[in-house]
Design a protein around this motif. Structure first.
Motif, PDB file in Angstrom:
ATOM      1  N   ASN A 171       0.831  -1.201   0.000  1.00 45.01           N
ATOM      2  CA  ASN A 171       0.000   0.000   0.000  1.00 45.01           C
ATOM      3  C   ASN A 171       0.866   1.252   0.000  1.00 45.01           C
ATOM      4  N   GLY A 172       1.931   1.243   0.792  1.00 45.02           N
ATOM      5  CA  GLY A 172       2.843   2.376   0.807  1.00 45.02           C
ATOM      6  C   GLY A 172       3.493   2.606  -0.544  1.00 45.02           C
ATOM      7  N   ALA A 173       3.841   1.509  -1.244  1.00 46.32           N
ATOM      8  CA  ALA A 173       4.458   1.629  -2.560  1.00 46.32           C
ATOM      9  C   ALA A 173       3.481   2.229  -3.576  1.00 46.32           C
ATOM     10  N   VAL A 174       2.222   1.820  -3.502  1.00 46.65           N
ATOM     11  CA  VAL A 174       1.205   2.355  -4.414  1.00 46.65           C
ATOM     12  C   VAL A 174       0.995   3.845  -4.153  1.00 46.65           C
ATOM     13  N   ILE A 175       0.867   4.215  -2.877  1.00 46.87           N
ATOM     14  CA  ILE A 175       0.666   5.623  -2.533  1.00 46.87           C
ATOM     15  C   ILE A 175       1.847   6.463  -3.004  1.00 46.87           C
ATOM     16  N   ALA A 176       3.061   5.922  -2.898  1.00 46.31           N
ATOM     17  CA  ALA A 176       4.247   6.655  -3.363  1.00 46.31           C
ATOM     18  C   ALA A 176       4.171   6.930  -4.858  1.00 46.31           C
ATOM     19  N   GLN A 177       3.693   5.964  -5.625  1.00 50.07           N
ATOM     20  CA  GLN A 177       3.543   6.169  -7.063  1.00 50.07           C
ATOM     21  C   GLN A 177       2.467   7.207  -7.365  1.00 50.07           C
ATOM     22  N   HIS A 178       1.378   7.188  -6.599  1.00 50.90           N
ATOM     23  CA  HIS A 178       0.325   8.179  -6.815  1.00 50.90           C
ATOM     24  C   HIS A 178       0.809   9.581  -6.468  1.00 50.90           C
ATOM     25  N   LEU A 179       1.629   9.681  -5.428  1.00 51.90           N
ATOM     26  CA  LEU A 179       2.216  10.976  -5.076  1.00 51.90           C
ATOM     27  C   LEU A 179       3.145  11.469  -6.187  1.00 51.90           C
ATOM     28  N   THR A 180       3.932  10.550  -6.732  1.00 49.69           N
ATOM     29  CA  THR A 180       4.816  10.906  -7.843  1.00 49.69           C
ATOM     30  C   THR A 180       4.003  11.335  -9.054  1.00 49.69           C
ATOM     31  N   ASN A 181       2.887  10.662  -9.295  1.00 52.57           N
ATOM     32  CA  ASN A 181       2.003  11.062 -10.389  1.00 52.57           C
ATOM     33  C   ASN A 181       1.624  12.532 -10.265  1.00 52.57           C
ATOM     34  N   VAL A 182       1.075  12.875  -9.103  1.00 50.41           N
ATOM     35  CA  VAL A 182       0.560  14.229  -8.906  1.00 50.41           C
ATOM     36  C   VAL A 182       1.684  15.260  -8.883  1.00 50.41           C
ATOM     37  N   GLY A 183       2.837  14.865  -8.322  1.00 50.66           N
ATOM     38  CA  GLY A 183       3.909  15.837  -8.130  1.00 50.66           C
ATOM     39  C   GLY A 183       4.832  16.035  -9.310  1.00 50.66           C
ATOM     40  N   ARG A 184       5.073  14.968 -10.112  1.00 51.58           N
ATOM     41  CA  ARG A 184       6.140  15.078 -11.093  1.00 51.58           C
ATOM     42  C   ARG A 184       5.788  14.606 -12.500  1.00 51.58           C
ATOM     43  N   ARG A 185       4.868  13.674 -12.646  1.00 49.06           N
ATOM     44  CA  ARG A 185       4.574  13.192 -13.991  1.00 49.06           C
ATOM     45  C   ARG A 185       3.657  14.164 -14.720  1.00 49.06           C
ATOM     46  N   SER A 186       3.786  14.205 -16.037  1.00 50.97           N
ATOM     47  CA  SER A 186       2.909  15.041 -16.842  1.00 50.97           C
ATOM     48  C   SER A 186       1.478  14.532 -16.732  1.00 50.97           C
ATOM     49  N   ALA A 187       0.524  15.354 -17.146  1.00 48.93           N
ATOM     50  CA  ALA A 187      -0.880  14.954 -17.077  1.00 48.93           C
ATOM     51  C   ALA A 187      -1.122  13.681 -17.879  1.00 48.93           C
ATOM     52  N   LEU A 188      -0.543  13.601 -19.071  1.00 47.01           N
ATOM     53  CA  LEU A 188      -0.731  12.409 -19.895  1.00 47.01           C
ATOM     54  C   LEU A 188       0.026  11.228 -19.303  1.00 47.01           C
ATOM     55  N   GLY A 189       1.231  11.482 -18.799  1.00 47.06           N
ATOM     56  CA  GLY A 189       2.026  10.414 -18.205  1.00 47.06           C
ATOM     57  C   GLY A 189       1.360   9.818 -16.982  1.00 47.06           C
ATOM     58  N   ARG A 190       0.793  10.664 -16.120  1.00 45.64           N
ATOM     59  CA  ARG A 190       0.156  10.140 -14.908  1.00 45.64           C
ATOM     60  C   ARG A 190      -1.119   9.376 -15.248  1.00 45.64           C
ATOM     61  N   SER A 191      -1.829   9.833 -16.282  1.00 44.61           N
ATOM     62  CA  SER A 191      -3.037   9.118 -16.710  1.00 44.61           C
ATOM     63  C   SER A 191      -2.674   7.734 -17.220  1.00 44.61           C
ATOM     64  N   ALA A 192      -1.659   7.674 -18.073  1.00 47.34           N
ATOM     65  CA  ALA A 192      -1.202   6.391 -18.608  1.00 47.34           C
ATOM     66  C   ALA A 192      -0.742   5.467 -17.490  1.00 47.34           C
ATOM     67  N   HIS A 193       0.021   6.014 -16.550  1.00 50.67           N
ATOM     68  CA  HIS A 193       0.568   5.225 -15.448  1.00 50.67           C
ATOM     69  C   HIS A 193      -0.545   4.617 -14.608  1.00 50.67           C
ATOM     70  N   LEU A 194      -1.589   5.389 -14.330  1.00 47.23           N
ATOM     71  CA  LEU A 194      -2.685   4.885 -13.514  1.00 47.23           C
ATOM     72  C   LEU A 194      -3.390   3.713 -14.194  1.00 47.23           C
ATOM     73  N   PHE A 195      -3.676   3.834 -15.480  1.00 51.37           N
ATOM     74  CA  PHE A 195      -4.367   2.747 -16.171  1.00 51.37           C
ATOM     75  C   PHE A 195      -3.498   1.492 -16.235  1.00 51.37           C
ATOM     76  N   LEU A 196      -2.203   1.662 -16.380  1.00 52.39           N
ATOM     77  CA  LEU A 196      -1.310   0.511 -16.375  1.00 52.39           C
ATOM     78  C   LEU A 196      -1.276  -0.149 -14.992  1.00 52.39           C
ATOM     79  N   GLU A 197      -1.305   0.663 -13.945  1.00 48.93           N
ATOM     80  CA  GLU A 197      -1.349   0.111 -12.596  1.00 48.93           C
ATOM     81  C   GLU A 197      -2.638  -0.674 -12.377  1.00 48.93           C
ATOM     82  N   LEU A 198      -3.763  -0.102 -12.814  1.00 55.16           N
ATOM     83  CA  LEU A 198      -5.046  -0.769 -12.621  1.00 55.16           C
ATOM     84  C   LEU A 198      -5.092  -2.110 -13.330  1.00 55.16           C
TER      85      LEU A 198
END
Length: 239
Positions: free
Chosen positions: A136-163
């Motif tokens: 759970n901590g690892a997942v939350i860390a990735q979500h934090l990285t999404n919001v903080g550093r990945r581009s809007a398109l990159g974070r969207s892509a990353h989330l769908f790949l995680e799901l």
């Protein structure tokens, strides 16, 4: 988070896994004090600030864990999927997060006190929970990285790949496609975007022929290309 590959909770390797349990394990967990509950879609199961110290094992459906802000806004921290363990954080004043059923949700539920007693009887179950908390901590860390550093398109892509990676582990993916009940408002609240921006990102992912999200169904068109584009390394969803 997802714990279905743990040897204590692994079903027969030659048949599908239901929420990470075989029949014997389900019976054991219920005997240890976990009781089955069903919640209708949009039910608030634990509200932020409430003094309801419980933990949940998701058997089917989708839920979300979110931090609520003044003015009605929220930040979705994670989604609760089949095979996940949900342990809302608490302090002396109550729950720090809200846990909501996004769809009809079936869970096994117990108080943390009941779990502590159960863990004394079953150390392997305690091990499963610890592994889930680390994941759970690892997942939350990735979500934090999404919001903080990945581009809007990159974070969207990353989330769908995680799901899709998480759902694949519990047999909920068919030919690179899966059912996804998330609205653009849900996606906006987890990605830190506006719903209008989410709509643009979904259109761009479709136009780039990476994936298609229509009518509650996600179809990966070029999963390998999307992984490369997003820089997705899925080890953090593995147990």
């Amino acid at each position: 988070m997802t714990y279905s590959s743990h040897p204590f909770l692994r079903a027969n390797e030659n048949r599908p896994v239901h929420a990470g349990f075989d029949d014997d394990t389900t019976a054991l967990i219920k005997a240890l004090g976990f009781t089955p509950r069903r919640y209708a879609a949009e039910t608030v199961i634990v509200r932020q600030g409430e003094n309801k110290d419980r933990m949940f094992v998701v058997e089917s459906g989708w839920g979300c864990i979110a931090h609520e802000l003044a003015g009605g806004q929220r930040q979705i921290l994670d989604f609760a999927l089949k095979g996940d363990i949900v342990l809302p954080q608490f302090n002396g004043g109550g729950a720090l997060e809200t846990f909501v059923a996004l769809t009809d949700l079936s869970v096994l539920v117990a108080s943390t006190k009941t779990f502590a007693l159960a863990a004394m009887k079953s150390p392997p179950l305690f091990s499963v929970i610890l592994e889930a908390l680390v994941q759970n901590g690892a997942v939350i860390a990735q979500h934090l990285t999404n919001v903080g550093r990945r581009s809007a398109l990159g974070r969207s892509a990353h989330l769908f790949l995680e799901l899709i990676a998480r759902l694949e582990r519990v047999g909920a993916v068919n030919h690179d496609s899966f059912e996804c009940p998330l609205t653009q408002y849900d996606l906006a609240d987890v990605l830190g975007l506006t719903p209008i921006h989410v709509n643009r990102m979904l259109r761009e992912l479709r136009e780039r022929k990476f994936l298609e999200f229509r009518h509650g169904h996600v179809r990966m068109i070029d999963r390998a290309g999307l992984i490369k584009f997003a820089g997705f390394a899925g080890e953090y969803v593995e147990s």
